[in-house]
Write a protein that holds these residues in place. Structure first.
Motif: not given
Length: 359
Positions: A223-224, A228, A232, A239
């Protein structure tokens, strides 16, 4: 002077405006604000634009938020290194950065010197190195790398990315961003805020590297990931659900710093450091740990206190000064003193006066 002054290098003294900003934030419902709202996007933009102005960050560098600087160590290795990174190790935190690379199965190498020391002016980087990892200010020992030393690597190793850990030095140093690719910090030290937020600054070369790894089918996290986070940030978003309150507070304190002025804060940091180092040099019972004046940190000052550590700690605490313990094996024979914008000249002058009466 406040009844208690926290000189621990982190979490450290809160900046004096934080309490009022916190009250206003709660009144305005910031802690329960949706991170997909226009209000959050405005907070994100205000905070990153303020950081860009305060630290003179070029417009083509991205600014993103993570849970901590420790997380950024891992994200840097995941996103910017396929096989090899080279680390400059001179204390516990620079060593931990290197160890994380090893734990992620990279073929990482290091140049290591004893605690309290710095590095030779000219050092060859191993062939095939993709990332040079430097810790500007080693929080465990109070050694600071010179900016010319840090800036020299880009010119001599143009194929390498240069990443700088500035966790316990920013906002004091004035980096030349044309000579580094990534810088990161957390907010509980020089920015005088509660812990819980990391700030990662990076350029297009870093983003391209992460995308290259992805194209090869190499995992760069979940997710990081850098792409990404960047995508964002382009929308003033994150995210995941971030620490909205911390981002809000950081923006407010950065605005306070801008009013105060970066030049003024740097001059005050130098004055306070000079004051305390002189007091340590003149003292009969304690002394600076870092012998070479050129290597001494301006923001984390380490005192060699020997067998009088416990006595001096108690002496200072009864007078409202709370120093940080020595780190790791030096816990019983050193004390560390943070020198951040939250620490006033008057507090340092009072600290020095107190030290002069300790015999």
């Amino acid at each position: 002077m406040d009844s208690m002054v926290n000189f621990t290098p982190g979490p450290s003294q809160l900046y004096f405006t934080v309490a009022d900003h916190l009250k206003k934030g709660f009144k305005d419902g910031i802690p329960s604000l949706s991170h997909r709202s226009k209000q959050f996007e405005s907070i994100f933009a205000r905070t990153t634009n303020g950081l860009r102005e305060l630290l003179d960050i070029p417009s083509d560098y991205s600014i993103v938020f993570t849970g901590s600087a420790t997380e950024i160590w891992e994200r840097i290795i995941q996103n910017l290194v396929e096989e090899k990174s080279h680390h400059f190790v001179n204390g516990a935190f620079s060593k931990r950065f290197f160890e994380i690379a090893q734990q992620l199965n990279k073929k990482s190498t290091k140049t290591e010197v004893p605690a309290g020391s710095s590095f030779a002016d000219s050092i060859s980087i191993p062939e095939g190195t993709e990332l040079i990892a430097l810790t500007h200010n080693e929080t465990s020992t109070g050694v600071s790398l010179s900016l010319p030393f840090i800036h020299s690597f880009k010119e001599n190793n143009q194929e390498c990315l240069v990443a700088v850990d500035a966790v316990s030095s920013l906002p004091y140093p004035s980096f030349d961003f044309t000579k580094i690719d990534s810088v990161f910090f957390s907010i509980q030290k020089g920015f005088g805020l509660p812990a819980g937020l990391g700030v990662w600054i990076f350029n297009r070369r870093c983003l391209d590297k992460a995308n290259q790894l992805l194209a090869k089918g190499i995992s760069i996290g979940s997710f990081h990931t850098l792409p990404l986070l960047h995508a964002n940030a382009q929308k003033n978003q994150t995210p995941e659900t971030p620490n909205v309150l911390a981002i809000y507070l950081l923006g407010k304190v950065v605005s306070d710093f801008l009013v105060r002025g970066a030049t003024t804060m740097r001059q005050e940091t130098q004055y306070k450091a000079a004051l305390l180092y002189k007091a340590l040099e003149d003292h009969t019972a304690i002394k600076p740990f870092v012998a070479d004046k050129h290597n001494r940190s301006k923001t984390v000052i380490v005192a060699e206190t020997g067998d009088r550590t416990e006595e001096l700690t108690s002496f200072l605490q009864t007078r409202g000064f709370f120093p940080g313990e020595g780190y790791g094996s030096s816990k019983k024979n050193q004390l560390r003193f943070a020198n951040f914008p939250a620490h006033s000249k008057e507090q340092f002058e009072s600290l020095v006066d107190a030290l002069s009466t300790f015999k």
